[in-house]
Design an enzyme around this catalytic site. Sequence first.
Site, mmCIF file in Angstrom:
data_model
loop_
_atom_site.group_PDB
_atom_site.id
_atom_site.type_symbol
_atom_site.label_atom_id
_atom_site.label_comp_id
_atom_site.label_asym_id
_atom_site.label_seq_id
_atom_site.Cartn_x
_atom_site.Cartn_y
_atom_site.Cartn_z
ATOM 1 N N LYS A 54 24.002 33.777 -13.411
ATOM 2 C CA LYS A 54 24.616 32.326 -14.133
ATOM 3 C C LYS A 54 24.142 31.924 -15.492
ATOM 4 C CE LYS A 54 23.999 29.652 -10.465
ATOM 5 N NZ LYS A 54 23.080 30.756 -9.631
ATOM 6 N N ARG B 223 16.825 41.452 -8.243
ATOM 7 C CA ARG B 223 16.808 40.999 -9.603
ATOM 8 C C ARG B 223 15.777 39.559 -9.631
ATOM 9 N NH1 ARG B 223 23.044 39.685 -11.540
ATOM 10 N NH2 ARG B 223 23.857 41.717 -10.980
ATOM 11 N N ARG C 67 8.521 32.286 -12.985
ATOM 12 C CA ARG C 67 8.714 31.297 -12.355
ATOM 13 C C ARG C 67 7.976 30.903 -11.036
ATOM 14 N NH1 ARG C 67 15.237 29.897 -12.479
ATOM 15 N NH2 ARG C 67 14.595 29.030 -10.538
ATOM 16 N N ARG D 229 15.799 29.853 -0.905
ATOM 17 C CA ARG D 229 16.613 29.506 -1.692
ATOM 18 C C ARG D 229 18.073 30.215 -1.442
ATOM 19 N NH1 ARG D 229 14.017 31.488 -6.921
ATOM 20 N NH2 ARG D 229 15.831 31.134 -7.995
HETATM 21 P P1 AMP Z 1 18.066 26.900 -10.591
HETATM 22 O O1 AMP Z 1 17.487 27.096 -12.147
HETATM 23 O O2 AMP Z 1 19.458 26.439 -10.696
HETATM 24 O O3 AMP Z 1 18.133 28.208 -9.519
HETATM 25 O O4 AMP Z 1 17.316 25.776 -9.646
HETATM 26 C C1 AMP Z 1 16.080 25.624 -9.550
HETATM 27 C C2 AMP Z 1 15.855 24.828 -8.498
HETATM 28 O O5 AMP Z 1 16.173 23.327 -9.230
HETATM 29 C C3 AMP Z 1 16.588 24.870 -7.312
HETATM 30 O O6 AMP Z 1 16.164 25.612 -6.403
HETATM 31 C C4 AMP Z 1 16.603 23.350 -6.671
HETATM 32 O O7 AMP Z 1 15.356 22.943 -6.241
HETATM 33 C C5 AMP Z 1 16.589 22.549 -8.067
HETATM 34 N N1 AMP Z 1 18.159 22.372 -8.378
HETATM 35 C C6 AMP Z 1 18.780 22.798 -9.452
HETATM 36 N N2 AMP Z 1 20.029 22.186 -9.512
HETATM 37 C C7 AMP Z 1 20.298 21.395 -8.291
HETATM 38 C C8 AMP Z 1 21.324 20.673 -7.667
HETATM 39 N N3 AMP Z 1 22.469 20.690 -8.282
HETATM 40 N N4 AMP Z 1 20.880 19.932 -6.689
HETATM 41 C C9 AMP Z 1 19.627 20.126 -6.174
HETATM 42 N N5 AMP Z 1 18.540 20.700 -6.353
HETATM 43 C C10 AMP Z 1 18.928 21.403 -7.567
#
Ligand code: AMP
Length: 187
Positions: free
Chosen positions: A13, A123, A133, A144
């Site tokens: 994404k 990945r 990260r 996740r």
């Molecule tokens: P991402 O980079 O999109 O994988 O997000 C990393 C982490 O940020 C996620 O595992 C959540 O802990 C938090 N996070 C990101 N977007 C959201 C969202 N829309 N709602 C709740 N937590 C979020």
Amino acid sequence: MRIVLLGPPGAGKGTQAQFLSERLSIPAISTGDIFRANVGGGTDLGRQAQAFMDKGELVPDDITNAMVRDRLGDGSAANGFLLDGYPRNPDQAVELDTMLADFDTHLDVAIEITADVEEVTSRLLSRAEIEGRSDDTEDVIRRRLEVYATETAPVSAYYEGRGVLRQIDGTGDITEVTARLFHAVGV
Ligand code: AMP
């Protein structure tokens, strides 16, 4: 255009959001990036979010929704945006509709990038080696993906019911996926 990008962690994404945002000259807004910037900057928001992120859990909706409302209202998103990583559950999807109605606008399309669990897990594990990260460890990745399956996957059905969902295959070369994405958006 006002676009939501859906799909499991590791589906690509973030990468694809950058390409589409450049092509359409609209900001790509990643809630994960905003949270990480706040964690890095030691802000209150970062302190509130970090424990959830480190466990692979969603940050609570009240915190996340308020942050997105601020970002969508700050002017640079007035002529369109691409949301990456939000909404992450059906309540956030409803809240996004409310926000957009408050701004006298609406979502145009939700694109789901599909990829199977084995593909995204490998990945994410290779990304862990490159980016380091803190939530790319094997246990947190597993959590996740569970959170995605139980909380986020139903968001696609929400948009399908509204007739705005388009799905694209996220496997293959990055350039192939980009071509599918541009086609799905009609650019
Ligand atoms: P991402 O980079 O999109 O994988 O997000 C990393 C982490 O940020 C996620 O595992 C959540 O802990 C938090 N996070 C990101 N977007 C959201 C969202 N829309 N709602 C709740 N937590 C979020």
